[in-house]
Motif scaffolding. Structure first.
Motif, PDB file in Angstrom:
ATOM      1  N   LYS A  99     -86.065  10.427  31.180  1.00 21.67           N
ATOM      2  CA  LYS A  99     -85.716   9.148  31.825  1.00 21.67           C
ATOM      3  C   LYS A  99     -85.110   8.157  30.842  1.00 21.67           C
ATOM      4  O   LYS A  99     -84.445   7.214  31.242  1.00 21.67           O
ATOM      5  CB  LYS A  99     -86.935   8.540  32.500  1.00 21.67           C
TER       6      LYS A  99
ATOM      7  N   LYS B 227     -85.118  16.305  41.191  1.00 23.91           N
ATOM      8  CA  LYS B 227     -86.162  15.514  41.860  1.00 23.91           C
ATOM      9  C   LYS B 227     -87.283  15.138  40.896  1.00 23.91           C
ATOM     10  O   LYS B 227     -88.392  14.845  41.322  1.00 23.91           O
ATOM     11  CB  LYS B 227     -86.726  16.301  43.040  1.00 23.91           C
TER      12      LYS B 227
ATOM     13  N   GLN C 291     -81.346  15.274  36.432  1.00 20.07           N
ATOM     14  CA  GLN C 291     -82.681  14.815  36.791  1.00 20.07           C
ATOM     15  C   GLN C 291     -83.277  15.594  37.960  1.00 20.07           C
ATOM     16  O   GLN C 291     -84.474  15.825  37.999  1.00 20.07           O
ATOM     17  CB  GLN C 291     -82.660  13.327  37.131  1.00 20.07           C
TER      18      GLN C 291
ATOM     19  N   SER D 234     -89.109  12.664  38.163  1.00 21.78           N
ATOM     20  CA  SER D 234     -89.125  11.229  37.878  1.00 21.78           C
ATOM     21  C   SER D 234     -89.031  10.949  36.379  1.00 21.78           C
ATOM     22  O   SER D 234     -88.468   9.944  35.972  1.00 21.78           O
ATOM     23  CB  SER D 234     -90.387  10.582  38.443  1.00 21.78           C
ATOM     24  N   ARG D 235     -89.553  11.844  35.579  1.00 21.63           N
ATOM     25  CA  ARG D 235     -89.643  11.595  34.143  1.00 21.63           C
ATOM     26  C   ARG D 235     -88.720  12.511  33.328  1.00 21.63           C
ATOM     27  O   ARG D 235     -88.139  12.099  32.337  1.00 21.63           O
ATOM     28  CB  ARG D 235     -91.101  11.810  33.734  1.00 21.63           C
TER      29      ARG D 235
END
Length: 120
Positions: free
Chosen positions: A71, A82, A80, A84-85
């Motif tokens: 990120k 799906k 990315q 988040s990090r």
């Protein structure tokens, strides 16, 4: 260490060769990088904190480098999906490894820890 070695041995070519080359490239980037098997995959740690790993994309079958703190990266070649990090760097088995991009990403990931952005 045997389980870690077995991970590489069990891979089929050309992924086996790519993963072995990536292991060497990543480990030579910093003396504080270590190599462990977690969740059935090879992870690379900086001073004990996981920062990247090697795996095979389920849909495409392509090998990739996963960046744990992806990120923090804006490089267009990192995906990315799906997550988040994390972000991943897909590798084409038919092409030479993009050494400059790999080294850039690994150094940038390590610098997140060295600089204190990510606590060690």
């Amino acid at each position: 260490m045997k389980q870690l070695d077995d991970f590489y041995i069990k891979q089929e070519e050309p992924i086996k060769e790519i993963f072995l080359a990536l292991r060497n490239i990543i480990l030579k980037q910093d003396k504080d990088i270590t190599h462990v098997l977690k969740y059935g995959m090879p992870f690379f740690c900086y001073k004990g904190k996981m920062f990247c790993y090697l795996w095979i994309h389920k849909k495409s079958g392509q090998p990739y480098i996963g960046i744990v703190e992806g990120k923090h990266f804006e490089e267009s070649f990192l995906i990315q999906e799906k997550r988040s990090r994390m972000k991943i760097m897909m590798l084409d088995v038919k092409e030479d490894l993009p050494l400059e991009q790999i080294e850039l990403v690994i150094q940038k990931a390590v610098n997140l820890y060295k600089s204190g952005i990510i606590k060690v």
